[in-house]
Write an enzyme that holds these catalytic residues in place. Structure first.
Site, PDB file in Angstrom:
ATOM      1  CE  LYS A  47      -2.916   0.350   3.573  1.00 56.46           C
ATOM      2  NZ  LYS A  47      -2.691   1.785   4.230  1.00 56.46           N
ATOM      3  CB  SER A  48       3.736   2.301   2.079  1.00 55.62           C
ATOM      4  OG  SER A  48       3.327   2.080   3.153  1.00 55.62           O
ATOM      5  NE  ARG A 148      -5.458   8.337  11.231  1.00 58.62           N
ATOM      6  CZ  ARG A 148      -4.662   7.518  10.222  1.00 58.62           C
ATOM      7  NH1 ARG A 148      -5.492   6.976   9.327  1.00 58.62           N
ATOM      8  NH2 ARG A 148      -3.558   6.954  10.546  1.00 58.62           N
ATOM      9  CG  ASP A 345       0.517   0.049   9.507  1.00 58.20           C
ATOM     10  OD1 ASP A 345      -0.018   0.650  10.296  1.00 58.20           O
ATOM     11  OD2 ASP A 345       0.778   0.237   8.603  1.00 58.20           O
ATOM     12  NE  ARG A 376      -5.194   0.255  13.043  1.00 60.20           N
ATOM     13  CZ  ARG A 376      -4.321   0.270  12.074  1.00 60.20           C
ATOM     14  NH1 ARG A 376      -3.131   0.401  11.996  1.00 60.20           N
ATOM     15  NH2 ARG A 376      -5.000   0.405  10.746  1.00 60.20           N
TER      16      ARG A 376
HETATM   17  C1  S3P Z   1       2.531   4.949   6.064  1.00 57.95           C
HETATM   18  C2  S3P Z   1       3.107   5.159   7.433  1.00 57.95           C
HETATM   19  C3  S3P Z   1       2.545   4.696   8.978  1.00 57.95           C
HETATM   20  C4  S3P Z   1       1.601   3.426   8.656  1.00 57.95           C
HETATM   21  C5  S3P Z   1       0.762   3.804   7.438  1.00 57.95           C
HETATM   22  C6  S3P Z   1       1.446   3.919   6.141  1.00 57.95           C
HETATM   23  C7  S3P Z   1       3.101   5.343   5.067  1.00 57.95           C
HETATM   24  O1  S3P Z   1       1.601   5.847   9.407  1.00 57.95           O
HETATM   25  O2  S3P Z   1       0.784   3.388   9.675  1.00 57.95           O
HETATM   26  O3  S3P Z   1       0.061   2.549   7.392  1.00 57.95           O
HETATM   27  O4  S3P Z   1       2.810   4.655   3.825  1.00 57.95           O
HETATM   28  O5  S3P Z   1       3.864   6.273   5.184  1.00 57.95           O
HETATM   29  P1  S3P Z   1       2.502   6.705  10.374  1.00 57.95           P
HETATM   30  O6  S3P Z   1       3.315   7.726   9.311  1.00 57.95           O
HETATM   31  O7  S3P Z   1       1.365   7.802  10.770  1.00 57.95           O
HETATM   32  O8  S3P Z   1       3.033   6.140  11.136  1.00 57.95           O
END
Ligand code: S3P
Length: 468
Positions: A47-48, A148, A345, A376
């Protein structure tokens, strides 16, 4: 296609009609004790990396080609946003996409509100990449995203000269007025957050001179790797205060061919299911083992998990391996605090595994979990307690007292709070608990893992929609 595979995020359709109403159609689901899980689980793209390929593709000059893109709702919302800012984004086949970018500083002002749905990554990264262009954009999202905090991103964006007007507490909907004459910035990220780091780096792309981001604890480094891959001048060094990332602004980004590796955070669900369902033996191929993402796997091995990391290799610029996973007798451990960012996550599903282990698992330094798609720590604590598991928690800690293999009573319905990972975690628990475990709403699973139901059914998991 198996209709079970097509878990659409039904909430979205309704939200589009009753704009920002937050009243979607819930999909209650139930998981029951299952026989051994067997077979191959091909989880979707990361996803990232998927978000970043679309965004960097839109900021490059020319055509970026992407294979293995995650077609979850979060990423589809980012694709729609990039179109609204002027990029041409086209799907050619499953996972096969192209983006005609407009170049750094080439974004046009969107005519409509940008709806990022459930995605914190989407909205925060996109705010970053438009904040140093002389355009204005208004962002919103679903009921979870609207709760958020966005101040963690708009504070550093203000240093570049961008202005943000949102609801109280820095919540969406929010309008960002991009800086006309952006200044480069030096910023120490106050919390471990790859989203904040990435938003600042993306904003720095259209500022002259050098933007410097310092992070005290390393977080996922996909932005750094991919910015370099797209031709940006970016260096990383370790200093006394942490990682120092220096980006030279106003580069011409070169379009790339991106092969998105499979998502280790999605792989966590079939992997953890196989570890707790007796007799299981599965293969999860091609999972990213990026060291800034693989904390869960290190932790599981320390708990006694039988995981073989086969065929380690490089794919799409990331280290990957095929994971052979067998049911294991696990023991509780204390998870080192400094590992938190590399598995942030995965704590929800780890707490499920911990409930099925012998002994106590202590997770400290996890307060960032309270500002994810849901709180969570609270969501897992309440649901696990309802399933008969003893929990201790404080602001920054979750402690799970394991009940051993087959020891969790179950027989409860967990609230998912519009959080895909909470939904999938409790469905995994139901496969190994004495009585079924239900979730009030599985529809958010489609944000990150739209093929979850079909994939789990293929392994032999008994997961059903309650209203089938
Ligand atoms: C992500 C960073 C994380 C993660 C999220 C994806 C990213 O969040 O929890 O699911 O793709 O940069 P945070 O930056 O809030 O830790």
């Amino acid at each position: 296609m198996d209709p079970g595979c097509d878990l659409r995020y039904q909430r979205r359709g309704l939200e589009r009609e009753n704009f920002m109403s937050g009243h979607g159609t819930a999909i209650p689901m139930t998981a029951r004790k299952s026989g051994p899980l067997k077979g191959r689980a091909e989880v979707p793209g990361d996803k990232s990396i998927s978000h970043r390929s679309l965004i960097l593709g839109a900021m490059a000059v020319g055509e970026t080609n992407i294979t293995g893109l995650l077609e979850g709702q979060d990423v589809l919302d980012t694709a729609a946003a990039m179109r609204a800012f002027g990029a041409e984004v086209t799907q050619h086949g499953p996972g096969d996409w192209s983006v005609w970018g407009v170049g750094v500083g080439g974004f046009r002002e969107p005519e409509q509100v940008i709806d990022c749905g459930n995605s914190g990554t989407g909205v925060r990264l996109i705010m970053g990449c438009m904040a140093t262009s002389p355009i204005t954009a208004t962002f919103t999202g679903d009921a979870s995203l609207r709760k958020r905090p966005m101040g963690r991103v708009t504070d550093p964006l203000a240093l570049f000269g961008a202005r943000a007007y949102g609801r109280q507490g820095g919540r969406l909907p929010m309008t960002i007025i991009g800086a006309k004459d952006p200044m480069p910035v030096t910023y120490t990220v106050p919390m471990p957050s790859a989203q904040v780091k990435s938003a600042v780096l993306l904003a720095g792309l259209n500022a002259p001179g050098q933007t410097v981001v310092i992070e005290k604890e390393p977080t996922r480094d996909h932005s750094e790797r991919m910015l370099r891959g797209f031709g940006a001048d970016l260096t990383v060094e370790d200093g006394p205060e942490g990682r120092i990332i220096t980006l030279t602004g106003q580069p011409e980004l070169k379009p790339q061919t991106v092969a998105v590796p499979r998502d280790p955070s999605s792989a966590a669900f079939p992997v953890c299911a196989a570890l707790i369902v007796e007799g299981s033996d599965i293969l999860v191929p091609g999972v990213s083992q990026n060291p800034t993402r693989n904390g869960l796997y290190t932790t599981l091995v320390e708990m006694g998990a039988d995981i073989e990391f086969q065929n380690p290799r490089e794919e799409g610029g990331e280290p990957v391996a095929d994971l052979r996973v067998r049911f294991s007798a696990l023991k509780g451990i204390e998870v080192p605090e400094e590992r938190a960012a590399s598995m942030i996550d995965e704590y929800p599903v780890l707490s499920v595994v911990a409930a099925c282990a012998e002994g106590t698992t202590v997770m400290r330094g996890v307060k960032e979990l309270r500002v994810k798609e849901s709180d969570r720590i609270d969501a897992m604590a309440r649901g696990l307690e309802a399933c008969g598991v003893r929990i201790e928690e404080d602001e920054d800690t979750l402690i799970v007292h394991g009940m051993g293999p087959g020891g969790v009573p179950g027989g409860a319905t967990a609230k998912t709070h519009i959080d895909h990972r909470i939904a999938m975690s409790f469905l995994v628990l139901g496969l190994a608990s004495q009585r079924p475990v239900s979730v009030d709403d599985g529809s958010p699973i489609a944000t990150s893992f739209p093929v979850f139901e079909g994939l789990m059914a293929g392994l032999g998991a008994r997961i059903e929609r309650a209203n089938k």
